[in-house]
Scaffold this active site. Structure first.
Site, PDB file in Angstrom:
ATOM      1  N   ARG A 246       0.872  -1.176   0.000  1.00 49.66           N
ATOM      2  CA  ARG A 246       0.000   0.000   0.000  1.00 49.66           C
ATOM      3  C   ARG A 246       0.906   1.222   0.000  1.00 49.66           C
ATOM      4  O   ARG A 246       1.989   1.200   0.624  1.00 49.66           O
ATOM      5  CB  ARG A 246      -0.889   0.033   1.249  1.00 49.66           C
ATOM      6  CG  ARG A 246      -2.012  -0.977   1.275  1.00 49.66           C
ATOM      7  CD  ARG A 246      -3.104  -0.678   0.242  1.00 49.66           C
ATOM      8  NE  ARG A 246      -4.187  -1.626   0.273  1.00 49.66           N
ATOM      9  CZ  ARG A 246      -4.284  -2.716  -0.497  1.00 49.66           C
ATOM     10  NH1 ARG A 246      -3.342  -2.991  -1.383  1.00 49.66           N
ATOM     11  NH2 ARG A 246      -5.331  -3.501  -0.411  1.00 49.66           N
ATOM     12  N   GLU A 275      -4.078   7.221  -4.897  1.00 48.48           N
ATOM     13  CA  GLU A 275      -4.122   6.535  -6.201  1.00 48.48           C
ATOM     14  C   GLU A 275      -5.309   7.073  -6.985  1.00 48.48           C
ATOM     15  O   GLU A 275      -6.414   7.044  -6.447  1.00 48.48           O
ATOM     16  CB  GLU A 275      -4.309   5.028  -6.002  1.00 48.48           C
ATOM     17  CG  GLU A 275      -3.067   4.346  -5.505  1.00 48.48           C
ATOM     18  CD  GLU A 275      -3.272   2.879  -5.172  1.00 48.48           C
ATOM     19  OE1 GLU A 275      -4.296   2.304  -5.581  1.00 48.48           O
ATOM     20  OE2 GLU A 275      -2.432   2.314  -4.475  1.00 48.48           O
ATOM     21  N   HIS A 294      -2.102   0.246  -9.544  1.00 47.65           N
ATOM     22  CA  HIS A 294      -2.565  -0.822  -8.646  1.00 47.65           C
ATOM     23  C   HIS A 294      -3.045  -2.030  -9.461  1.00 47.65           C
ATOM     24  O   HIS A 294      -4.205  -2.448  -9.377  1.00 47.65           O
ATOM     25  CB  HIS A 294      -3.672  -0.308  -7.705  1.00 47.65           C
ATOM     26  CG  HIS A 294      -3.774  -1.133  -6.452  1.00 47.65           C
ATOM     27  ND1 HIS A 294      -4.048  -0.608  -5.216  1.00 47.65           N
ATOM     28  CD2 HIS A 294      -3.630  -2.457  -6.245  1.00 47.65           C
ATOM     29  CE1 HIS A 294      -4.082  -1.571  -4.305  1.00 47.65           C
ATOM     30  NE2 HIS A 294      -3.830  -2.710  -4.919  1.00 47.65           N
TER      31      HIS A 294
HETATM   32  O1  LIG Z   1      -5.530  -7.894  -2.600  1.00 42.58           O
HETATM   33  C1  LIG Z   1      -5.292  -6.707  -2.424  1.00 42.58           C
HETATM   34  O2  LIG Z   1      -5.669  -6.088  -1.440  1.00 42.58           O
HETATM   35  C2  LIG Z   1      -4.563  -5.973  -3.432  1.00 42.58           C
HETATM   36  O3  LIG Z   1      -4.382  -4.800  -3.326  1.00 42.58           O
HETATM   37  C3  LIG Z   1      -4.021  -6.704  -4.580  1.00 42.58           C
HETATM   38  O4  LIG Z   1      -3.349  -5.840  -5.377  1.00 42.58           O
END
Ligand SMILES: O=C(O)C(=O)CO
Length: 330
Positions: A246, A275, A294
């Site tokens: 993240r 994002e 992402h």
């Molecule tokens: O599974 C998740 O939370 C993701 O962000 C995958 O990219």
């Protein structure tokens, strides 16, 4: 599961099709099990619809779950998330309404590990830069423009050795990388040996040794800004930071400064805060940075598997059975 009166249980989804809407191709499968209701339809008739909704399928963090929404859904039993990270949910708040929660770890790990390796390779071999050279009219370049970093035999430091981290180690082993990892709990020796990974008790020693540092931890209060100025300064000046976790796990201002001043060599980021980044953000102007939107698990098969995993969890909750991937507030 058929409810009284022959009706399927009502499932609330953000939207269908568009940005942050569940994919059209998943709808026939969901409709086999549920009566689908979109947020738009819910908001148009909140009072009548609210009572019927028993489950929510959160597709890429949408809809936003707040107190007001939870209060308007008195029969809500479960929220299934389309990924593994639950940092966008107030778990305690949801649990206080007696609502269960589930994520989708099985569907997520391989495709997210692939994303991590894709970023590592793309950054090491400067794929974005050389693509731009290739499509430019002149095709003129000097060797220094395309000289990459050798991946085979390089040291990879994996921060967070859950199922995604472990799958990255498996992939890195095939690249003959020297693998280090740091995790809250150490893996079993057999598991370490199977991928040839060495445990680093402190994150500092991993940062000092790695040519590539891959962040795979969940975002929690403990991992917020885990990588800041001090940690970046521990890294080698030639090292690459790859973040598939993240954005908030990294102090982004410190990262910009480190990339601009050569404290580290490069970064490859699948996640940022926010994002997407604003158009004028300095990270978007740096040659030694690759940014993807992402991508995480986003492959055709994995997204479909996520929906299957969500359906399994929702049906279990509605039938009063244990949820295969229940997430509890810590
Ligand atoms: O599974 C998740 O939370 C993701 O962000 C995958 O990219």
């Amino acid at each position: 599961m058929i409810m009284e009166g022959g009706e399927l249980p009502w499932l609330l989804v953000n939207e269908i099709g568009g940005i942050r809407g569940i994919l059209h191709s998943h709808v026939p499968f969901l409709k086999k099990h549920f009566h689908l209701i979109t947020m738009k339809e819910f908001l148009e008739n909140r009072k009548d619809v609210g009572k019927k909704v028993q489950a929510i399928y959160l597709w890429w963090h949408k809809p936003v779950i707040d107190k007001e929404l939870l209060q308007s859904l008195p029969n809500l039993k479960v929220i299934a998330n389309s990924g593994v990270g639950m940092d966008h949910l107030d778990l305690k708040l949801v649990a206080s309404f007696g609502v269960k929660m589930a994520n989708a770890p099985r569907a997520v790990s391989s495709s997210t590990a692939d994303t991590g390796m894709a970023l590592l390779l793309a950054s090491a071999r400067r794929l974005v830069e050389v693509h731009n050279i290739s499509i430019s009219q002149s095709m003129e370049y000097c060797e220094a423009d395309i000289l990459g970093v050798k991946v085979t035999g390089a040291t990879l430091g994996i921060v967070g050795m859950g199922s995604i981290g472990y799958k990255i180690a498996l992939r890195a082993k095939a690249f003959e990388m020297n693998i280090l990892y740091h995790n809250r709990t150490r893996r079993k020796v057999q598991e370490e040996q199977a991928v040839g990974a060495t445990y680093c008790k402190t994150i500092d020693s991993l940062l000092q040794q790695a040519d590539f540092v891959m962040l795979v931890v969940s975002l929690t209060p403990q991992t917020h800004k885990l990588i800041g100025k001090r940690e970046l300064e521990l890294m080698k000046p030639t090292a690459t930071l790859i973040n598939i976790s993240r954005g908030a796990v990294v102090d982004q201002e410190a990262l910009v400064a480190a990339l601009q001043s050569g404290v580290i060599g490069a970064a490859a980021l699948d996640v940022t805060s926010p994002e997407p980044l604003p158009r004028d953000h300095p990270l978007l102007k740096l040659k030694n940075v690759i940014i993807t939107p992402h991508l995480g698990i986003k492959t055709d098969k994995a997204t479909y598997m996520i929906t299957e995993e969500a359906v399994e969890n929702i049906l279990a909750a509605l039938n009063g059975l244990p949820l295969p991937s229940e997430v509890l507030p810590s």
